[in-house]
Design a protein around this motif. Structure first.
Motif, PDB file in Angstrom:
ATOM      1  N   ASN A 126       0.434  -1.251  -0.132  1.00 44.27           N
ATOM      2  CA  ASN A 126       0.054   0.321   0.151  1.00 44.27           C
ATOM      3  C   ASN A 126       0.742   1.259  -0.011  1.00 44.27           C
ATOM      4  N   GLU A 127       1.790   1.042   1.136  1.00 44.63           N
ATOM      5  CA  GLU A 127       2.722   2.522   1.287  1.00 44.63           C
ATOM      6  C   GLU A 127       3.793   3.050  -0.201  1.00 44.63           C
ATOM      7  N   GLY A 133       2.745   6.758  -7.171  1.00 43.42           N
ATOM      8  CA  GLY A 133       1.655   7.878  -7.346  1.00 43.42           C
ATOM      9  C   GLY A 133       0.662   6.678  -8.064  1.00 43.42           C
ATOM     10  N   ILE A 134       0.757   4.929  -7.641  1.00 42.93           N
ATOM     11  CA  ILE A 134       0.176   4.441  -8.587  1.00 42.93           C
ATOM     12  C   ILE A 134      -1.353   3.437  -7.986  1.00 42.93           C
ATOM     13  N   HIS A 135      -2.327   3.243  -8.420  1.00 47.09           N
ATOM     14  CA  HIS A 135      -3.404   3.010  -8.356  1.00 47.09           C
ATOM     15  C   HIS A 135      -3.353   1.211  -8.883  1.00 47.09           C
ATOM     16  N   PRO A 136      -3.364   1.092  -7.123  1.00 47.24           N
ATOM     17  CA  PRO A 136      -3.480  -0.796  -7.052  1.00 47.24           C
ATOM     18  C   PRO A 136      -4.059  -1.946  -7.822  1.00 47.24           C
ATOM     19  N   LEU A 137      -5.148  -0.884  -8.952  1.00 42.64           N
ATOM     20  CA  LEU A 137      -5.654  -2.206  -9.740  1.00 42.64           C
ATOM     21  C   LEU A 137      -5.269  -1.763 -10.921  1.00 42.64           C
ATOM     22  N   SER A 138      -4.199  -1.249 -11.187  1.00 41.25           N
ATOM     23  CA  SER A 138      -3.456  -0.826 -12.535  1.00 41.25           C
ATOM     24  C   SER A 138      -3.214  -2.490 -13.001  1.00 41.25           C
ATOM     25  N   ALA A 145       7.290   2.369 -17.782  1.00 38.05           N
ATOM     26  CA  ALA A 145       8.963   1.663 -17.668  1.00 38.05           C
ATOM     27  C   ALA A 145       9.045   2.692 -16.432  1.00 38.05           C
ATOM     28  N   ALA A 146       8.640   4.388 -16.606  1.00 37.81           N
ATOM     29  CA  ALA A 146       9.181   4.946 -15.396  1.00 37.81           C
ATOM     30  C   ALA A 146       8.819   4.729 -14.089  1.00 37.81           C
ATOM     31  N   LYS A 147       7.452   4.591 -14.177  1.00 33.46           N
ATOM     32  CA  LYS A 147       6.287   4.357 -12.959  1.00 33.46           C
ATOM     33  C   LYS A 147       6.802   2.617 -12.089  1.00 33.46           C
ATOM     34  N   GLU A 154      10.712   2.186  -4.603  1.00 31.21           N
ATOM     35  CA  GLU A 154       9.891   2.925  -2.684  1.00 31.21           C
ATOM     36  C   GLU A 154       9.625   1.546  -2.520  1.00 31.21           C
ATOM     37  N   VAL A 155       9.702   0.470  -3.112  1.00 29.90           N
ATOM     38  CA  VAL A 155       9.462  -1.203  -1.971  1.00 29.90           C
ATOM     39  C   VAL A 155      10.343  -0.726  -1.323  1.00 29.90           C
ATOM     40  N   VAL A 156      11.979  -0.961  -2.269  1.00 34.12           N
ATOM     41  CA  VAL A 156      12.917  -0.838  -1.578  1.00 34.12           C
ATOM     42  C   VAL A 156      12.791  -0.296  -0.391  1.00 34.12           C
TER      43      VAL A 156
END
Length: 212
Positions: A126-127, A133-138, A145-147, A154-156
């Motif tokens: 979630n975080e 800036g990505i919707h989880p249902l994308s 690619a940049a996203k 951000e995960v790391v």
């Protein structure tokens, strides 16, 4: 788990891979899976039965609500350290290659796949999505690619922050969106329950773009 094979043997290393603790002995390795609610204490005990323990001449390791087993193969055969988000060998380029095979799945599902992002749990999912800036249902294959690059970073980053908070205070803090009514940027948070996993996701419709 039968333990006769390690009686009297020296523990030579302890490794981690996601929620797996790996106790390495000269004649084999014990894998302890923490699951959702597992807990491992060093030189401490709870007032409940242990599901796993190692006792030494000086000290002990006690596991509660964990699954333990002897590995039937070598660590190198079973584990790919390139996908462990907190391991020094974590390889973003390798992860991006694996993501191409998951192009039709939602990014919320992909992030929880331990064969892609070992160690990611619901809070980190979630975080990281909020910060990227990505919707989880994308749909994974529709995300630029940049996203994707930003998301992996951000995960790391949040995993490292999460670990440090647990280490210092015992509790994660400073959630941007998880279980919040309003996100860190002030926008309203939406909560949905995923149909397959029944897990809750939290996101900002204002900040997080949906890619379909």
């Amino acid at each position: 788990m039968p333990t006769k094979w390690i009686n009297g043997k020296k523990l030579i290393d302890i490794k981690t891979w996601g929620k797996h603790l790996l106790f390495v002995f000269a004649n084999g390795t014990v894998r302890v899976h923490l699951g959702l609610f597992g807990d491992v204490l060093v030189n401490e005990r709870k007032k409940v039965n242990r599901s796993f323990f190692l006792e030494f001449a000086k000290g002990e390791i006690n596991g509660y609500v964990v699954r333990a087993e002897k590995l039937k193969s070598s660590l190198e055969e079973l584990y790919d350290w390139r996908i462990d988000i907190l391991h020094e060998e974590f390889d973003p380029a390798h992860v991006k290659t694996l993501l191409k095979k998951q192009a039709g799945k939602t990014i919320a599902d992909v992030l929880m796949d331990q064969q892609l992002f070992s160690g990611v749990g619901n809070i980190i999912r979630n975080e990281a999505l909020y910060r990227a800036g990505i919707h989880p249902l994308s749909i994974t294959g529709k995300i630029p690619a940049a996203k994707i690059n930003r998301l992996i970073k951000e995960v790391v980053a949040h995993s490292q922050l999460f670990y440090q908070q647990l280490k210092t205070t015992g509790n994660p803090e400073e959630f941007g969106v998880y279980q919040q009514e309003y996100a860190a940027d002030g926008s309203q948070v939406t909560m949905k329950i995923l149909p397959k996993s029944k897990r809750k996701i939290f996101f900002s419709e204002h900040r997080q773009q949906l890619y379909q």
